[in-house]
Design an enzyme around this catalytic site. Structure first.
Site, PDB file in Angstrom:
ATOM      1  N   ASP A  13       0.752  -1.201  -0.099  1.00 59.29           N
ATOM      2  CA  ASP A  13       0.208   0.031  -0.092  1.00 59.29           C
ATOM      3  C   ASP A  13       1.077   1.334   0.104  1.00 59.29           C
ATOM      4  O   ASP A  13       0.444   2.335   0.696  1.00 59.29           O
ATOM      5  CB  ASP A  13      -1.108  -0.043   1.324  1.00 59.29           C
ATOM      6  CG  ASP A  13      -1.780  -1.121   1.309  1.00 59.29           C
ATOM      7  OD1 ASP A  13      -2.268  -1.555   0.248  1.00 59.29           O
ATOM      8  OD2 ASP A  13      -2.309  -1.611   2.354  1.00 59.29           O
ATOM      9  N   LYS A  16       1.830   2.241  -5.018  1.00 56.53           N
ATOM     10  CA  LYS A  16       2.191   1.711  -6.412  1.00 56.53           C
ATOM     11  C   LYS A  16       1.176   2.065  -7.525  1.00 56.53           C
ATOM     12  O   LYS A  16       1.834   2.404  -8.557  1.00 56.53           O
ATOM     13  CB  LYS A  16       2.567   0.245  -6.126  1.00 56.53           C
ATOM     14  CG  LYS A  16       3.545  -0.007  -5.071  1.00 56.53           C
ATOM     15  CD  LYS A  16       3.399  -1.661  -5.062  1.00 56.53           C
ATOM     16  CE  LYS A  16       2.253  -2.340  -4.192  1.00 56.53           C
ATOM     17  NZ  LYS A  16       2.035  -2.021  -3.134  1.00 56.53           N
ATOM     18  N   GLY A  40      -4.569  -4.275  -3.638  1.00 54.73           N
ATOM     19  CA  GLY A  40      -5.437  -3.227  -4.142  1.00 54.73           C
ATOM     20  C   GLY A  40      -4.949  -1.807  -4.435  1.00 54.73           C
ATOM     21  O   GLY A  40      -4.354  -1.232  -3.509  1.00 54.73           O
ATOM     22  N   HIS A  41      -4.924  -1.436  -5.793  1.00 59.96           N
ATOM     23  CA  HIS A  41      -3.947  -0.363  -6.188  1.00 59.96           C
ATOM     24  C   HIS A  41      -5.038   0.775  -6.497  1.00 59.96           C
ATOM     25  O   HIS A  41      -5.653   0.328  -7.391  1.00 59.96           O
ATOM     26  CB  HIS A  41      -3.302  -0.853  -7.360  1.00 59.96           C
ATOM     27  CG  HIS A  41      -2.001  -1.725  -7.191  1.00 59.96           C
ATOM     28  ND1 HIS A  41      -1.122  -2.408  -8.051  1.00 59.96           N
ATOM     29  CD2 HIS A  41      -2.013  -2.625  -5.694  1.00 59.96           C
ATOM     30  CE1 HIS A  41      -0.381  -3.123  -7.255  1.00 59.96           C
ATOM     31  NE2 HIS A  41      -0.832  -3.387  -5.885  1.00 59.96           N
ATOM     32  N   GLN A 222       1.792  -6.108  -3.433  1.00 59.45           N
ATOM     33  CA  GLN A 222       2.444  -6.209  -1.769  1.00 59.45           C
ATOM     34  C   GLN A 222       3.469  -5.366  -1.789  1.00 59.45           C
ATOM     35  O   GLN A 222       3.739  -4.387  -2.407  1.00 59.45           O
ATOM     36  CB  GLN A 222       2.728  -7.630  -1.595  1.00 59.45           C
ATOM     37  CG  GLN A 222       1.174  -8.335  -1.376  1.00 59.45           C
ATOM     38  CD  GLN A 222       0.826  -9.040  -2.763  1.00 59.45           C
ATOM     39  OE1 GLN A 222       1.259  -9.590  -3.605  1.00 59.45           O
ATOM     40  NE2 GLN A 222      -0.540  -8.467  -3.079  1.00 59.45           N
TER      41      GLN A 222
HETATM   42  P1  GDP Z   1      -0.861   0.561  -3.418  1.00 59.40           P
HETATM   43  O1  GDP Z   1      -1.402  -0.914  -3.099  1.00 59.40           O
HETATM   44  O2  GDP Z   1       0.785   0.413  -3.276  1.00 59.40           O
HETATM   45  O3  GDP Z   1      -1.337   0.862  -4.883  1.00 59.40           O
HETATM   46  O4  GDP Z   1      -1.356   1.557  -2.608  1.00 59.40           O
HETATM   47  P2  GDP Z   1      -3.210   1.745  -2.156  1.00 59.40           P
HETATM   48  O5  GDP Z   1      -3.964   1.962  -3.135  1.00 59.40           O
HETATM   49  O6  GDP Z   1      -3.611   0.311  -1.430  1.00 59.40           O
HETATM   50  O7  GDP Z   1      -2.825   2.650  -0.956  1.00 59.40           O
HETATM   51  C1  GDP Z   1      -2.502   4.029  -1.134  1.00 59.40           C
HETATM   52  C2  GDP Z   1      -3.423   5.053  -0.799  1.00 59.40           C
HETATM   53  O8  GDP Z   1      -2.976   6.358  -0.744  1.00 59.40           O
HETATM   54  C3  GDP Z   1      -4.600   5.216  -1.997  1.00 59.40           C
HETATM   55  O9  GDP Z   1      -5.690   5.465  -1.338  1.00 59.40           O
HETATM   56  C4  GDP Z   1      -3.989   6.341  -2.771  1.00 59.40           C
HETATM   57  O10 GDP Z   1      -5.049   6.833  -3.462  1.00 59.40           O
HETATM   58  C5  GDP Z   1      -3.383   7.363  -1.676  1.00 59.40           C
HETATM   59  N1  GDP Z   1      -2.431   7.966  -2.099  1.00 59.40           N
HETATM   60  C6  GDP Z   1      -1.338   7.602  -3.026  1.00 59.40           C
HETATM   61  N2  GDP Z   1      -0.168   8.468  -3.053  1.00 59.40           N
HETATM   62  C7  GDP Z   1      -0.720   9.561  -2.296  1.00 59.40           C
HETATM   63  C8  GDP Z   1      -0.095  10.882  -1.718  1.00 59.40           C
HETATM   64  O11 GDP Z   1       0.967  11.318  -2.216  1.00 59.40           O
HETATM   65  N3  GDP Z   1      -0.820  11.514  -0.991  1.00 59.40           N
HETATM   66  C9  GDP Z   1      -2.119  10.971  -0.384  1.00 59.40           C
HETATM   67  N4  GDP Z   1      -2.825  11.611   0.445  1.00 59.40           N
HETATM   68  N5  GDP Z   1      -2.535  10.020  -0.775  1.00 59.40           N
HETATM   69  C10 GDP Z   1      -1.904   9.215  -1.492  1.00 59.40           C
HETATM   70  P1  IMO Z   2      -0.878  -3.955  -2.138  1.00 59.89           P
HETATM   71  O1  IMO Z   2      -0.593  -4.557  -3.477  1.00 59.89           O
HETATM   72  C1  IMO Z   2      -0.954  -4.603   2.006  1.00 59.89           C
HETATM   73  C2  IMO Z   2      -0.966  -8.633   3.806  1.00 59.89           C
HETATM   74  C3  IMO Z   2      -2.312  -9.097   4.351  1.00 59.89           C
HETATM   75  C4  IMO Z   2      -1.862 -10.105   5.383  1.00 59.89           C
HETATM   76  C5  IMO Z   2      -0.462 -10.703   4.561  1.00 59.89           C
HETATM   77  C6  IMO Z   2      -1.055 -12.130   3.786  1.00 59.89           C
HETATM   78  O2  IMO Z   2      -2.172  -3.414  -2.447  1.00 59.89           O
HETATM   79  O3  IMO Z   2      -0.002  -3.416  -1.492  1.00 59.89           O
HETATM   80  P2  IMO Z   2      -2.327 -12.810   2.036  1.00 59.89           P
HETATM   81  O4  IMO Z   2      -3.864 -12.369   1.457  1.00 59.89           O
HETATM   82  O5  IMO Z   2      -1.446 -12.654   0.806  1.00 59.89           O
HETATM   83  O6  IMO Z   2      -2.661 -14.174   2.267  1.00 59.89           O
HETATM   84  O7  IMO Z   2      -2.202 -11.874   3.138  1.00 59.89           O
HETATM   85  O8  IMO Z   2      -0.247  -9.857   3.510  1.00 59.89           O
HETATM   86  N1  IMO Z   2      -1.249  -8.247   2.229  1.00 59.89           N
HETATM   87  C7  IMO Z   2      -1.168  -6.907   1.859  1.00 59.89           C
HETATM   88  N2  IMO Z   2      -0.982  -5.888   2.703  1.00 59.89           N
HETATM   89  N3  IMO Z   2      -1.141  -4.228   0.584  1.00 59.89           N
HETATM   90  C8  IMO Z   2      -1.063  -5.506  -0.082  1.00 59.89           C
HETATM   91  O9  IMO Z   2      -1.247  -5.538  -1.414  1.00 59.89           O
HETATM   92  C9  IMO Z   2      -1.357  -6.887   0.350  1.00 59.89           C
HETATM   93  N4  IMO Z   2      -1.552  -8.094  -0.062  1.00 59.89           N
HETATM   94  C10 IMO Z   2      -1.555  -9.062   0.946  1.00 59.89           C
HETATM   95  O10 IMO Z   2      -2.784  -8.102   5.031  1.00 59.89           O
HETATM   96  O11 IMO Z   2      -1.076  -9.485   6.198  1.00 59.89           O
HETATM   97 MG    MG Z   3      -2.907  -1.563  -1.928  1.00 62.12          MG
END
Ligand code: GDP
Ligand code: IMO
Ligand code: MG
Length: 425
Positions: A13, A16, A40-41, A222
């Site tokens: 998270d 990315k 979840g991107h 991840q």
């Molecule tokens: P990912 O899994 O690495 O793609 O990240 P996620 O989407 O799960 O979580 C990142 C969260 O931070 C999302 O809600 C994005 O919209 C938000 N986000 C990304 N970059 C920024 C930033 O520079 N500032 C803020 N406030 N939010 C951001």
């Molecule tokens: P993105 O791509 C954050 C974590 C889960 C759990 C562990 C194992 O959005 O960054 P799993 O479902 O793989 O058996 O879970 O890994 N986990 C993540 N945490 N971002 C993710 O993906 C994750 N994918 C799995 O919360 O701790």
């Molecule tokens: Mg994510």
């Protein structure tokens, strides 16, 4: 030509999706190489939020081809839902290609994931329960079904045989409330929907694209601390989330790897169980959670929050060969008078900058350096030179400690909220 890589350096998270979407404009192909719908991107375009689980984050760029590689595990139900959402938003899905050798997540893989977690009591991993672990187990156990199998005449028979095995296995776990019949029906309907896409031999496809001079970016899911081999085992996911995973996940040789973009937040989060040395399990942590809207994009769970951890980042920069560092969520530190940065660990009285075998050691305590915060809104600044001195000092501190250059700073969730520092090419 080379394959550039973009991946997370913490526990996932890191933002990315947002950065891949930004960079996708400069590439011909965006390829997911591991993980599955546990990811979840999030991408925010023109005020609208999109969350992708299986589909690469280049899908919002018109001319980009999006490849779901061999190393990915696919749940047809989740994927069909994603495809429908995209079509509802008038996004063209014909440029999404799926590797025949990618493994399928069966409904019973999710059932086993739930059973396995339920059996662990207090030692739960905190899995997203998307069936990831059991699917990779079947892959390495040589029982799995792959995308290419959908097209074979005995697919149904093989499906039923694997399902029977899973039902027998499930008997070792506590009872799980799971409507297998309904899930199965959705699964087969979704498979039909998936057939709208082109299936490819990923290794030939990507290597041919390289030969033709196409620009390729591999998108990690991840984070490096969730890597099956080098993460905080057993609190990890079941795939190799590191640069090394690109080679087996796409079927390319190591010497084809070019730049490696490592993504980190300006602080740190983790969702699910497991060690997190700099965690702020207090009011300050709650403040960070609220400011950063730290709730999971896949499960909606509150994320654990804490300060940035430089020994941890130095470790994952080493594992990945990061060439370019990108720091997201800079705006989330706007209101802090001081910013704490962990620079070493004290383990039973001894200082170290290396990660120990067990990061959850009771005797482990992070040692912090306090940096002056910028204490102002930086969200609309688009030129690094215009950044307050405190931001520049914070970046310089990180660059000097981590021995890698910062080339991108993100200051908001929107596509445009990005500062390119230095040279990206
Ligand atoms: P990912 O899994 O690495 O793609 O990240 P996620 O989407 O799960 O979580 C990142 C969260 O931070 C999302 O809600 C994005 O919209 C938000 N986000 C990304 N970059 C920024 C930033 O520079 N500032 C803020 N406030 N939010 C951001
Ligand atoms: P993105 O791509 C954050 C974590 C889960 C759990 C562990 C194992 O959005 O960054 P799993 O479902 O793989 O058996 O879970 O890994 N986990 C993540 N945490 N971002 C993710 O993906 C994750 N994918 C799995 O919360 O701790
Ligand atoms: Mg994510």
């Amino acid at each position: 030509m080379f394959i550039d890589v973009l991946l997370g350096l913490q526990w996932g998270d890191e933002g990315k999706g947002k950065i891949v979407d930004y960079l996708a404009d400069k590439y011909d192909l965006i390829c997911r190489f591991q993980g599955g719908p546990n990811a979840g991107h999030t991408i925010v375009i023109d005020g609208k939020k999109h969350v992708l689980h299986t589909i690469p984050s280049g899908v919002f760029r018109k001319n980009v081809i999006n490849v779901i590689g061999n190393g990915v595990v696919i749940d047809p139900i989740v994927m069909a839902r994603e495809l429908r959402n995209l079509e509802d938003n008038n996004i063209n899905i014909s440029k999404i290609l799926v590797a025949r050798k990618a493994h399928l997540i069966l409904p019973t893989h999710r059932y086993l994931d739930m059973g396995s977690e339920a059996s662990k009591g207090k030692e739960k991993i905190g899995s997203t329960l998307r069936g990831i672990g059991p699917t990779y187990m079947d892959k390495t156990g040589r029982n799995g079904l792959r995308v290419g199998d959908i097209e074979t005449p005995d697919f149904r028979k093989r499906y039923e045989s694997l399902r029977s095995k899973h039902i027998s296995l499930g008997k070792i776990y506590p009872d799980i409330d799971f409507d297998l019949k309904a899930e199965e029906q959705k699964w087969f309907e979704s498979l039909e929907y998936l057939k709208k896409l082109d299936f490819i031999d990923c290794s030939y496809y990507v290597n041919d694209a390289l030969k033709e001079g196409k620009k390729i970016l591999a998108e990690g899911a991840q984070g490096s601390m969730l890597d099956i081999d080098y993460g905080t085992y057993p609190f990890v996911t079941s795939s190799n989330t590191l640069t090394a995973g690109v080679c087996v996940g796409l079927g390319v040789a190591p010497q084809t790897i070019g730049k490696v973009f490592g993504i980190t937040k300006s602080y740190c989060t983790r969702v699910g169980s497991g060690p997190f040395p700099t965690e702020l399990d207090n009011e300050l942590g709650e403040e960070l959670r609220q400011i950063g809207a730290e709730f999971g994009a896949t499960t909606g769970r509150p994320r654990r929050t804490g300060w940035i951890d430089l020994p941890q980042l130095k470790y994952t920069i080493m594992l990945n060969g990061v060439s370019d560092l990108c720091i997201t969520k800079m705006d989330c530190l706007n209101t802090f008078k001081n910013i704490e940065v962990a620079t070493e660990y004290k383990i039973n009285g001894t200082s170290t900058k290396s990660l120990p075998y067990n990061l959850s050691d009771d005797g482990l305590e992070p040692i912090y350096t306090s940096l002056k915060g910028w204490d102002q809104d930086i969200n609309d600044i688009r030129d690094y030179n215009q950044m307050p001195k405190e931001v520049k000092d914070y970046i310089k501190f990180l660059e000097s400690y981590l021995e890698v250059k910062v080339t991108m700073l993100s200051t908001g969730p929107e596509r445009e909220a990005l500062i390119i520092k230095g040279d990206l090419s």
